[in-house]
Design an enzyme around this catalytic site. Structure first.
Site, mmCIF file in Angstrom:
data_model
loop_
_atom_site.group_PDB
_atom_site.id
_atom_site.type_symbol
_atom_site.label_atom_id
_atom_site.label_comp_id
_atom_site.label_asym_id
_atom_site.label_seq_id
_atom_site.Cartn_x
_atom_site.Cartn_y
_atom_site.Cartn_z
ATOM 1 N N TYR A 55 -9.638 -11.523 9.091
ATOM 2 C CA TYR A 55 -9.965 -12.108 7.797
ATOM 3 C C TYR A 55 -10.093 -13.620 7.888
ATOM 4 O O TYR A 55 -10.753 -14.248 7.059
ATOM 5 C CB TYR A 55 -8.909 -11.713 6.756
ATOM 6 N N GLN B 230 0.815 -1.213 0.000
ATOM 7 C CA GLN B 230 0.000 0.000 0.000
ATOM 8 C C GLN B 230 0.849 1.264 0.000
ATOM 9 O O GLN B 230 0.316 2.365 0.101
ATOM 10 C CB GLN B 230 -0.923 -0.007 1.214
ATOM 11 N N GLU C 57 -15.501 2.561 9.069
ATOM 12 C CA GLU C 57 -16.145 3.538 9.950
ATOM 13 C C GLU C 57 -16.089 4.959 9.415
ATOM 14 O O GLU C 57 -15.053 5.413 8.937
ATOM 15 C CB GLU C 57 -15.466 3.542 11.320
ATOM 16 N N TYR D 139 -10.840 6.494 19.605
ATOM 17 C CA TYR D 139 -11.844 5.835 18.773
ATOM 18 C C TYR D 139 -11.757 4.303 18.841
ATOM 19 O O TYR D 139 -12.429 3.612 18.088
ATOM 20 C CB TYR D 139 -11.780 6.400 17.348
ATOM 21 N N HIS E 172 -0.947 -0.027 5.882
ATOM 22 C CA HIS E 172 -1.599 0.769 6.925
ATOM 23 C C HIS E 172 -0.751 1.906 7.481
ATOM 24 O O HIS E 172 -0.491 1.974 8.674
ATOM 25 C CB HIS E 172 -2.030 -0.134 8.087
#
Length: 434
Positions: free
Chosen positions: A327, A146, A306, A316, A211
Site C-alpha cells: 500500500y 476483520q 485473484e 499459488y 487475514h
C-alpha cells in the site's frame, strides 16, 4: 421481530444502457470495517471512486490505470475482460434490514436463512423478512478488525442431525485464530445451539485482527473446505507457502474435523495434514461450480485480487509472485511468475475487494447460467464474470447505484440471488427478474 420487504427496480440494467464501471483510485489506502480510511493493515477493502458511463464495444469495465503497470498478464484475457451487459431487467427486493455488519447466508431446508453478523450474532430469517431473536449458545468471538463471526453452513446431514457449522475469530492465549465449530440448531421461539464442538483451529496462534479467511464449502462427498489467510503481518505472510503452518492455505477436513487420508500432504513429515493448497493471501470468496470443483477469489494487496481454481497440492505463489504492490507503493514481488507456482485464472488491478461468491445454476436468469458472481467491497458492486473453458470472457459490475459494499452473495433454492450489504445497518437483498 418485524417483517419488512421493499422492492426497487434496478434501472441501470435496462436494455440500451451501457454497463456501469466502478474503478478504484490506486493510491488510496484500504478502509476499515466501518468504511473509514485507515492504515493498510486495518481493513480489507480499498476506497473507490465511481465512474459512470457506457463502455465502447469490447472495452473492459475497469478504466482506471493499474497500480503496477509494469506487470503484464501471463496470457490473453487474464485481466480486464471485455464488458458485458445483462439483458434481463433485474428487480432488487429488500427482504430485511437492521443487521450489524452481516457476513454470511445459509439456507435451511424450509427456505429460512441463517444470517451471521460480524460482532457475533446469528439469526434465522424467513423468506418474508421476519428475524428471530439471536441464536444463543455461540462461543465468544474476537470481533476486532476483520474478525468476528464469519461464514455459516448447514451440515449435509442436517435433516437427520440438525448440525450447522460456522467460522469465527477465536480469542486465545497469545492471540487469536480462525476456528470452525459445529452444533445442533434447536429451533423455536428462542433458538439456540447445543453440544458445540470445535472441529478445526488455525495454527499457529498469532495476534492479528486481519487475514484469517473464513469461508466454508461442503463438497458432495461430505468433505469441508475451509479458506484461510496469512494474517497480513509479516510474521504470518512469510508462512503462506510453509507447510508447517495453516496460514495462507485452503484446508480440507471431514465434518468431524478428522483429516481425509487422501489429502496431499498427509504423509509429509512436519506438514499440517489438513492442507489442500498453499500460497494464498486472504480468501473471502469460495464456491463450487457445476462440475463440483472449488473456485476462490482472494484479496490482493494494492492491486492483484485473484480468481483461482485451487487444485490438490498446488502452490499459488503468495507472497513470492503476484500482480500487486504494498500500500506504500513499494514492490512485493520481483516477478509475476515463478517455477512450481500457479497463475491466477484472472486478476484485477485495481482491486474489487472480493467477499462472497456463487456460481449461478438457476433457471430464473438463463443468461447467467454458469456465470460467477462475487461480492465487491471497495468496488461497491456485484461483479459478474462470464466463463468459457475455465477462462473469463466477460465482466460486468452490477448494483453500483446502491453505493453499498457487497459482503455476501448466494443462490437461493428458487434461483434468486441473495446479497448482504456490509454496513452498520446492513441489508438482506434478493435479485429476481422484473
Amino acid at each position: 421481530m418485524r417483517t419488512f420487504v421493499k422492492t426497487v427496480v434496478l434501472a441501470v440494467l435496462l436494455p440500451g444502457l451501457g454497463p456501469v464501471a466502478h474503478g478504484q483510485q490506486g493510491a488510496r489506502p484500504r478502509s476499515d470495517q466501518s468504511g473509514n480510511l485507515a492504515p493498510e493493515r486495518a481493513g480489507d477493502s480499498q476506497q473507490s471512486v465511481p465512474r459512470v458511463g457506457p463502455n465502447p464495444q469490447g472495452a473492459p469495465v475497469e478504466t482506471a490505470p493499474p497500480n503496477v503497470p509494469g506487470f503484464k498478464p501471463a496470457f490473453p484475457g487474464q485481466t480486464r475482460a471485455p464488458a458485458v451487459q445483462t439483458k434481463t431487467a433485474v428487480q432488487v427486493t429488500e427482504v430485511a434490514s437492521g443487521f450489524k455488519n452481516p457476513w454470511a447466508i445459509a439456507f435451511l431446508p424450509d427456505r429460512r436463512m441463517l444470517v451471521t453478523e460480524k460482532p457475533g450474532a446469528l439469526y434465522l430469517v424467513t423468506p418474508q423478512g421476519t428475524k428471530s431473536p439471536a441464536v444463543s449458545g455461540l462461543p465468544r468471538v474476537d470481533a476486532r478488525g476483520q474478525g468476528g463471526l464469519l461464514d455459516v453452513e448447514v451440515g449435509p446431514d442436517y435433516a437427520q442431525s440438525g448440525l450447522i457449522y460456522w467460522a469465527y475469530y477465536e480469542p486465545r492465549e497469545g492471540g487469536n485464530g480462525l476456528t470452525v465449530a459445529r452444533a445442533k440448531l434447536v429451533d423455536g421461539a428462542k433458538p439456540r445451539v447445543e453440544n458445540v464442538q470445535i472441529i478445526f483451529r488455525m495454527q499457529p496462534t498469532l495476534e492479528s485482527t486481519l487475514h484469517a479467511g473464513g469461508r466454508l464449502v461442503f463438497t458432495p462427498d461430505g468433505k469441508l473446505f475451509v479458506t484461510l489467510g496469512e494474517r497480513s503481518v509479516l510474521e504470518g505472510r512469510k508462512q503462506a507457502r510453509d507447510l508447517k503452518s495453516h496460514f495462507g492455505k485452503i484446508v480440507r477436513i471431514n465434518p468431524d474435523g478428522s483429516v481425509p487420508q487422501d489429502n496431499p500432504f498427509v504423509k509429509n513429515a512436519g506438514a499440517r495434514p489438513e492442507i489442500w493448497s498453499l500460497g494464498h493471501r486472504n480468501i473471502l470468496s469460495a464456491a463450487l461450480d457445476g462440475q463440483k470443483r472449488l473456485w476462490i477469489v482472494e484479496m490482493g494487496p494494492r492491486g492483484g485480487d485473484e480468481l483461482n481454481r485451487p487444485e490438490v497440492g498446488k502452490d499459488y505463489g503468495w507472497p513470492t509472485i503476484g500482480y500487486g504492490e504494498e500500500y506504500s507503493g513499494k514492490p512485493i514481488h520481483q516477478s509475476t511468475q515463478g517455477p512450481g507456482m500457479e497463475q491466477p485464472v484472472y486478476y484485477w488491478d485495481p482491486v474489487i475487494s472480493p467477499s462472497g461468491m456463487t456460481i449461478y445454476s438457476g433457471e430464473l436468469f438463463p443468461e447467467w447460467k454458469n456465470n460467477v458472481f462475487i461480492g465487491g467491497l471497495s468496488s461497491q458492486a456485484l461483479v459478474r464474470l462470464v466463463m468459457k473453458d475455465d477462462r473469463v470472457v466477460g465482466e460486468e459490475r452490477l448494483l453500483t447505484d446502491l453505493h453499498a459494499r457487497i459482503r455476501e452473495v448466494v443462490q437461493g433454492p428458487e434461483g434468486a440471488l441473495y446479497l448482504l450489504t456490509d454496513a452498520s445497518n446492513g441489508k438482506l437483498l434478493k435479485l429476481t427478474p422484473r
